[in-house]
Every structure is written in structure tokens, then in C-alpha cells.
Write a protein that holds these residues in place. Structure first.
Motif, PDB file in Angstrom:
ATOM      1  N   ALA A 268       1.109  -1.121  -0.305  1.00 14.42           N
ATOM      2  CA  ALA A 268       0.261  -0.176   0.254  1.00 14.42           C
ATOM      3  C   ALA A 268       0.835   1.081   0.325  1.00 14.42           C
ATOM      4  CB  ALA A 268      -0.962   0.375   0.941  1.00 14.42           C
ATOM      5  N   ALA A 269       2.006   1.227   0.746  1.00 10.59           N
ATOM      6  CA  ALA A 269       2.972   2.509   0.879  1.00 10.59           C
ATOM      7  C   ALA A 269       3.437   2.358  -0.321  1.00 10.59           C
ATOM      8  CB  ALA A 269       4.217   2.173   2.217  1.00 10.59           C
ATOM      9  N   TRP A 270       4.337   2.204  -1.418  1.00 10.54           N
ATOM     10  CA  TRP A 270       4.824   1.712  -2.336  1.00 10.54           C
ATOM     11  C   TRP A 270       3.954   2.220  -3.382  1.00 10.54           C
ATOM     12  CZ3 TRP A 270       4.081  -0.402  -7.266  1.00 10.54           C
ATOM     13  CH2 TRP A 270       5.022  -0.206  -8.075  1.00 10.54           C
ATOM     14  N   THR A 271       2.611   1.707  -3.481  1.00  9.38           N
ATOM     15  CA  THR A 271       0.814   2.289  -4.453  1.00  9.38           C
ATOM     16  C   THR A 271       0.877   3.513  -4.490  1.00  9.38           C
ATOM     17  OG1 THR A 271       0.430  -0.599  -4.405  1.00  9.38           O
ATOM     18  CG2 THR A 271      -0.424   1.022  -5.281  1.00  9.38           C
ATOM     19  N   ALA A 272       0.789   3.757  -2.926  1.00 15.13           N
ATOM     20  CA  ALA A 272       0.351   5.151  -3.117  1.00 15.13           C
ATOM     21  C   ALA A 272       1.502   5.898  -3.106  1.00 15.13           C
ATOM     22  CB  ALA A 272      -0.274   5.414  -1.920  1.00 15.13           C
ATOM     23  N   PHE A 273       2.311   5.993  -3.521  1.00 18.53           N
ATOM     24  CA  PHE A 273       3.637   7.127  -3.268  1.00 18.53           C
ATOM     25  C   PHE A 273       3.782   6.973  -3.955  1.00 18.53           C
ATOM     26  CE2 PHE A 273       7.894   8.358  -2.975  1.00 18.53           C
ATOM     27  CZ  PHE A 273       7.721   9.365  -2.503  1.00 18.53           C
ATOM     28  N   THR A 274       3.586   5.789  -5.569  1.00 22.04           N
ATOM     29  CA  THR A 274       4.355   6.345  -6.670  1.00 22.04           C
ATOM     30  C   THR A 274       3.014   6.089  -7.558  1.00 22.04           C
ATOM     31  OG1 THR A 274       6.106   4.206  -6.056  1.00 22.04           O
ATOM     32  CG2 THR A 274       5.494   4.062  -8.301  1.00 22.04           C
ATOM     33  N   LEU A 275       2.269   5.933  -7.563  1.00 27.21           N
ATOM     34  CA  LEU A 275       0.761   5.918  -8.230  1.00 27.21           C
ATOM     35  C   LEU A 275       1.047   7.276  -8.961  1.00 27.21           C
ATOM     36  CD1 LEU A 275      -1.854   3.160  -7.903  1.00 27.21           C
ATOM     37  CD2 LEU A 275       0.007   3.499 -10.228  1.00 27.21           C
ATOM     38  N   PRO A 276       0.563   9.408  -8.279  1.00 29.82           N
ATOM     39  CA  PRO A 276       0.259  10.052  -8.403  1.00 29.82           C
ATOM     40  C   PRO A 276       1.444  10.320  -9.233  1.00 29.82           C
ATOM     41  CG  PRO A 276      -0.225   9.860  -5.922  1.00 29.82           C
ATOM     42  CD  PRO A 276       0.867   8.705  -5.766  1.00 29.82           C
ATOM     43  N   SER A 277       2.188  10.243  -9.016  1.00 27.57           N
ATOM     44  CA  SER A 277       3.375  11.005 -10.244  1.00 27.57           C
ATOM     45  C   SER A 277       3.918   9.714 -11.400  1.00 27.57           C
ATOM     46  CB  SER A 277       4.647  11.012  -9.732  1.00 27.57           C
ATOM     47  OG  SER A 277       5.327   9.476  -8.631  1.00 27.57           O
ATOM     48  N   ALA A 278       2.946   9.242 -11.115  1.00 29.05           N
ATOM     49  CA  ALA A 278       3.213   7.754 -12.553  1.00 29.05           C
ATOM     50  C   ALA A 278       2.324   7.922 -13.202  1.00 29.05           C
ATOM     51  CB  ALA A 278       3.497   6.850 -12.350  1.00 29.05           C
ATOM     52  N   ILE A 279       1.507   7.971 -13.159  1.00 27.47           N
ATOM     53  CA  ILE A 279       0.320   9.006 -13.679  1.00 27.47           C
ATOM     54  C   ILE A 279      -0.387  10.022 -14.128  1.00 27.47           C
ATOM     55  CG2 ILE A 279      -2.472   9.253 -13.547  1.00 27.47           C
ATOM     56  CD1 ILE A 279      -3.294   7.496 -11.593  1.00 27.47           C
ATOM     57  N   LEU A 280       0.733  11.164 -14.003  1.00 29.46           N
ATOM     58  CA  LEU A 280       0.684  11.890 -14.428  1.00 29.46           C
ATOM     59  C   LEU A 280       2.141  12.484 -15.546  1.00 29.46           C
ATOM     60  CD1 LEU A 280       0.982  14.883 -11.337  1.00 29.46           C
ATOM     61  CD2 LEU A 280      -0.675  15.017 -12.856  1.00 29.46           C
ATOM     62  N   LEU A 281       2.792  11.525 -15.369  1.00 28.06           N
ATOM     63  CA  LEU A 281       3.913  11.592 -15.828  1.00 28.06           C
ATOM     64  C   LEU A 281       3.561  10.463 -17.431  1.00 28.06           C
ATOM     65  CD1 LEU A 281       7.238  10.915 -13.645  1.00 28.06           C
ATOM     66  CD2 LEU A 281       6.550  13.159 -15.409  1.00 28.06           C
ATOM     67  N   PHE A 282       2.630   9.617 -17.045  1.00 25.09           N
ATOM     68  CA  PHE A 282       2.027   8.935 -18.328  1.00 25.09           C
ATOM     69  C   PHE A 282       1.287   9.677 -19.304  1.00 25.09           C
ATOM     70  CE2 PHE A 282      -1.818   6.709 -19.729  1.00 25.09           C
ATOM     71  CZ  PHE A 282      -1.173   5.766 -21.036  1.00 25.09           C
ATOM     72  N   PHE A 283       0.432  10.533 -18.384  1.00 31.08           N
ATOM     73  CA  PHE A 283      -0.764  11.362 -18.880  1.00 31.08           C
ATOM     74  C   PHE A 283      -0.085  12.351 -19.682  1.00 31.08           C
ATOM     75  CE2 PHE A 283      -2.605  16.226 -18.862  1.00 31.08           C
ATOM     76  CZ  PHE A 283      -3.794  15.219 -20.068  1.00 31.08           C
ATOM     77  N   PHE A 284       1.714  13.074 -19.441  1.00 32.52           N
ATOM     78  CA  PHE A 284       2.855  13.972 -20.012  1.00 32.52           C
ATOM     79  C   PHE A 284       2.779  13.146 -21.156  1.00 32.52           C
ATOM     80  CE2 PHE A 284       6.966  15.179 -20.939  1.00 32.52           C
ATOM     81  CZ  PHE A 284       6.482  16.495 -21.111  1.00 32.52           C
ATOM     82  N   ALA A 285       3.132  11.290 -21.461  1.00 34.54           N
ATOM     83  CA  ALA A 285       3.753  11.370 -21.887  1.00 34.54           C
ATOM     84  C   ALA A 285       2.501  11.436 -23.452  1.00 34.54           C
ATOM     85  CB  ALA A 285       3.863  10.174 -21.296  1.00 34.54           C
ATOM     86  N   THR A 286       1.142  11.092 -22.910  1.00 32.36           N
ATOM     87  CA  THR A 286       0.729  10.978 -23.664  1.00 32.36           C
ATOM     88  C   THR A 286      -0.222  12.172 -24.829  1.00 32.36           C
ATOM     89  OG1 THR A 286      -1.211  11.158 -22.012  1.00 32.36           O
ATOM     90  CG2 THR A 286      -0.676   8.812 -22.707  1.00 32.36           C
ATOM     91  N   VAL A 287       0.245  12.905 -23.678  1.00 34.42           N
ATOM     92  CA  VAL A 287      -0.576  14.342 -24.183  1.00 34.42           C
ATOM     93  C   VAL A 287       0.847  15.397 -25.301  1.00 34.42           C
ATOM     94  CG1 VAL A 287      -2.267  15.201 -23.484  1.00 34.42           C
ATOM     95  CG2 VAL A 287       0.026  15.866 -22.599  1.00 34.42           C
ATOM     96  N   SER A 288       1.767  14.180 -24.890  1.00 31.97           N
ATOM     97  CA  SER A 288       3.458  15.020 -25.205  1.00 31.97           C
ATOM     98  C   SER A 288       3.784  17.049 -25.472  1.00 31.97           C
ATOM     99  CB  SER A 288       4.032  14.815 -26.894  1.00 31.97           C
ATOM    100  OG  SER A 288       4.081  13.416 -27.119  1.00 31.97           O
ATOM    101  N   ALA A 289       2.995  16.859 -24.742  1.00 33.20           N
ATOM    102  CA  ALA A 289       3.405  18.540 -23.926  1.00 33.20           C
ATOM    103  C   ALA A 289       4.536  19.199 -22.747  1.00 33.20           C
ATOM    104  CB  ALA A 289       1.665  19.168 -23.670  1.00 33.20           C
ATOM    105  N   ALA A 290       5.673  19.544 -23.051  1.00 28.84           N
ATOM    106  CA  ALA A 290       6.653  19.962 -22.137  1.00 28.84           C
ATOM    107  C   ALA A 290       6.471  20.996 -21.900  1.00 28.84           C
ATOM    108  CB  ALA A 290       7.968  20.083 -23.148  1.00 28.84           C
TER     109      ALA A 290
END
Length: 402
Positions: A88-110
Motif C-alpha cells: 500500500a505504501a509503495w502503490t500510494a506513493f508511486t502512482l500519483p507521479s506515475a499517472i501524471l507522467l503517463f498523462f504527460f507522455a500521452t499529450v506530449s506537451a512539455a
């Protein structure tokens, strides 16, 4: 007032998830700053562990390859609520930034323009305030006398004159040796046992899995010719061979994904810039790289493969070490050595406060004023870290537009 037993009673995976989700969305500033956020939320506020035990965990994770702050979080979740708490600790600490960076990858907007640059600069200033608070608090409890203050100073000298992860390892080793000499009289034992309740056979199995994956994955990936397996192998090796975590992994990742042609240099740099603007561990940069990599698998599948692979070796090493850690730290010589190593950790954090945290954020008197305001809010007013993040981020944008 809560009793000591209540302060350290077992928790639930849900409680751990909520606590680390809060940290996952507010912990800006890289691994050193994360340790400050963890200390403020879990040691000072929630009292899941005492100061000495927390410093012991930090020292252990500094010794191991992998993402030190994520390893500390994993261990705290394990201590609080067992294996499900660790997950739970690893998932909760990791997912927010992982989701944001995945979204950034999909929109490709620096991030570009003065607003984006100011926001990034403000988040760097946040790190100055958070790390300064951590150094101040840990110095008072872990280096309160002449001997340990001297060890902390020696730790600063080590990391200043011996660059990189080797300097950190040297400082910790020298601190432990100095503790054996100067801190024996103060070795009274850990105040609260770190009861991880992991059998030694689990530790041996984790260490064996780490070694087998590191040794045989490249051979299997080369023989199978499957891109998904090659992607897992590349990110596993990057996570297994980096000491110090955070920014140290970047050149390894660049050689794995840019040199192979999976990710362009421009896409790599844009993703790195985006990673600086999101909370959570820097290792979640892997989610972005897995999403934009080619050929397939990429997208969601590539992001998941890269994310799991880069974190897995550090967690296997941590699980391998923890069953033996409590027995080690309960011995009187070990306690003296850990007091010295803990003082050296204060020195390492103090050196990091200057470089890279201060040097990458404080350029003008206005920057210094904003950082000082954040420090005072954290230490005197006891403001929540997220409020300081908002203040400094907004202040960075205002400075950029003025």
C-alpha cells in the motif's frame, strides 16, 4: 496524550495507503526532500516510529542500491501493517507521479514559457525549505553532542571531497567506525524495536531472486527476442545498479533507452523536465519512458513494465536485509556504530541541502526570502507541507512574471 504502546500499535493497509497517498501528491523535491516529508508526517505527526529508528532505516536504505526514499516508505508500510502495508505504501506513493507522467507522455506537451519555468523553480525552492527542516530536526536529535556533531561534520567533508554515491558510502562507513570509538558509552539500545516480522528464509529468498534476475534476465531477454522482456531487463538493471537513487539513475536510463533507439533524446529530456515538476519518486520517470518507448509494448503496458522493473530490485534487496537488521542493531557495538552512522546521515543531508538542493534553487535574494518563509512556516508555524508547496510554487510563478 497517547501512550507509547498506542503510538506504535499495528495499523491497517488502508491507513498506510491514505498516509502515503497524501505524501505521494505533496512530496516535491527529490529523494532527500522526501525523507524530510516522511519524517514530518510519519515520525513527528503520526509517530509510527521514533527518530532513532527512522534514522536507522534511512542509513540502511542509503547502503542499498535503489530508490532510497521509496525503500524507506516501503519499510515503514511493512512496519506499520505488514506486507500489505508495504504494498500500500509503495502503490500510494508511486502512482500519483506515475499517472501524471503517463498523462504527460500521452499529450506530449512539455512545460514551457515563464509560467512553467517559474512553477518548476518554485518547486525547487520548496525542496530547500523541506530539507533545511529535516536537517535542523535530525541534527537536534541525532547529533546533539560534540562527538556526534563532529561525525556529522566529517560526513559533510566526505561527501564534499568525494563526489557521488561513493562519497555517501564512505561517510556512512566512516561514521559507523567513529561511532564504535566515540559513542560506546551512549549506546543504550533502540527505544522501540523495529518488528518487521520477516522470517530469515524470506530474506534469503529475496536475495536469491535479486541475484537470479540480475544474472539471467539479460541472457533470457537476448535469447527470447521479445521487446517486453528486453524492456523489463533494461529497467531492472538500471534499478539494481544505482546507488543513491534519484538523479543517479538518469545516465543509466539514458544509456538503456536512448542509445538503443527506443526513446529519442528530445523526448528523454522533455520527460526529465516533466519529472521535476511532479511529486513522488524520481524513479517514476520510468513510467514516462515505458509509455513513449518503441517498438511495442508501450503506452499503459510499457509504463507498467518499466515502473515495476525499476523498483523491483531495490525492494528485493530491502526485504533481503530486513530480517537480519533488528538482530544487528540490538547488539551494543552495532548500536554505537549506528549512532555514528546516524550522525553521518545528518552530515550527508546537510551537504545535500547545499548541493544540489540550494545551488539549483537559490539564485537571488528573492529566492532566499521565499525559501526562508517556507522554512519558518514548517518549523515554527507547523504548517502542512502541501501548503508550503502551494506557497512556493505560486511564489516561483510570481517571481518569473515580475
Amino acid at each position: 496524550m497517547h501512550s507509547q504502546a498506542e503510538k506504535h500499535r499495528p495499523g491497517t493497509p488502508g491507513e498506510v495507503f491514505v498516509a502515503f497517498l497524501k505524501l505521494g501528491v505533496t512530496s516535491f523535491g527529490g529523494p532527500i526532500a522526501h525523507l524530510g516529508y516522511f519524517r514530518d508526517e510519519l515520525v513527528v505527526r503520526r509517530k509510527w516510529i521514533d527518530e532513532a529508528g527512522y534514522a536507522d532505516l534511512v542509513a540502511l536504505c542509503q547502503f542499498l542500491p535503489g530508490p532510497a526514499s521509496s525503500q524507506v516508505g516501503f519499510a515503514l508500510g511493512l512496519l506499520r501493517a505488514g506486507p500489505l502495508g508495504a504494498l500500500a505504501a509503495w502503490t500510494a506513493f508511486t502512482l500519483p507521479s506515475a499517472i501524471l507522467l503517463f498523462f504527460f507522455a500521452t499529450v506530449s506537451a512539455a512545460i514551457a514559457g515563464p509560467v512553467g519555468a517559474g512553477l518548476l523553480h518554485g518547486l525547487k525552492i520548496v525542496a530547500v525549505a523541506v530539507v533545511a527542516q529535516a536537517v535542523w530536526g535530525m541534527a537536534k536529535s541525532l547529533a546533539p553532542d560534540r562527538e556526534r556533531a563532529g561525525i556529522a561534520l566529517a560526513g559533510i567533508v566526505c561527501v564534499v571531497f568525494v563526489a557521488g554515491a561513493f562519497g555517501q558510502m564512505l561517510a556512512l562507513a566512516a561514521g559507523a567506525l567513529a561511532g564504535l570509538v566515540f559513542c560506546r558509552a551512549k549506546a543504550a539500545g533502540p527505544s522501540v524495536p523495529l518488528a518487521f516480522r520477516l522470517p530469515k528464509r524470506v530474506g534469503y529468498a529475496a536475495l536469491a531472486a535479486f541475484a537470479l534476475l540480475l544474472g539471467f534476465l539479460p541472457l533470457v531477454a537476448a535469447g527470447a527476442g521479445q521487446q517486453g522482456l528486453s524492456l523489463f531487463d533494461a529497467f531492472y538493471r538500471a534499478g539494481a545498479l544505482v546507488f543513491g537513487g534519484g538523479h543517479v539513475v538518469l545516465p543509466l536510463l539514458q544509456s538503456e533507452v536512448v542509445a538503443t533507439g527506443w526513446v529519442t533524446q528530445d523526448a528523454f529530456i522533455a520527460g526529465y523536465g516533466a519529472t521535476q515538476a511532479v511529486p513522488g519518486p524520481l524513479f517514476t520517470f520510468a513510467a514516462y519512458l515505458g509509455a513513449v518507448a518503441g517498438p511495442q509494448p508501450n503506452g499503459v503496458a510499457g509504463a507498467a513494465i518499466a515502473l515495476v522493473a525499476i523498483f523491483l530490485p531495490g525492494m528485493l534487496l530491502l526485504v533481503g536485509a530486513l530480517p537480519f537488521w533488528e538482530g544487528f542493531r540490538r547488539r551494543l557495538p552495532a548500536q554505537a556504530a549506528m549512532r555514528g552512522a546516524n550522525a553521518a546521515v545528518v552530515g550527508i543531508l546537510g551537504a545535500a541541502l547545499y548541493d544540489p538542493v540550494w545551488t539549483s534553487a537559490i539564485f537571488t535574494p528573492k529566492d532566499f526570502t521565499l525559501a526562508l518563509a517556507g522554512f519558518v512556516l514548517l518549523t515554527v508555524w507547523k504548517a502542512p507541507p502541501w501548503a508550503v508547496v502551494l506557497l512556493c510554487a505560486g511564489g516561483g510563478v510570481s517571481l518569473a512574471l515580475s
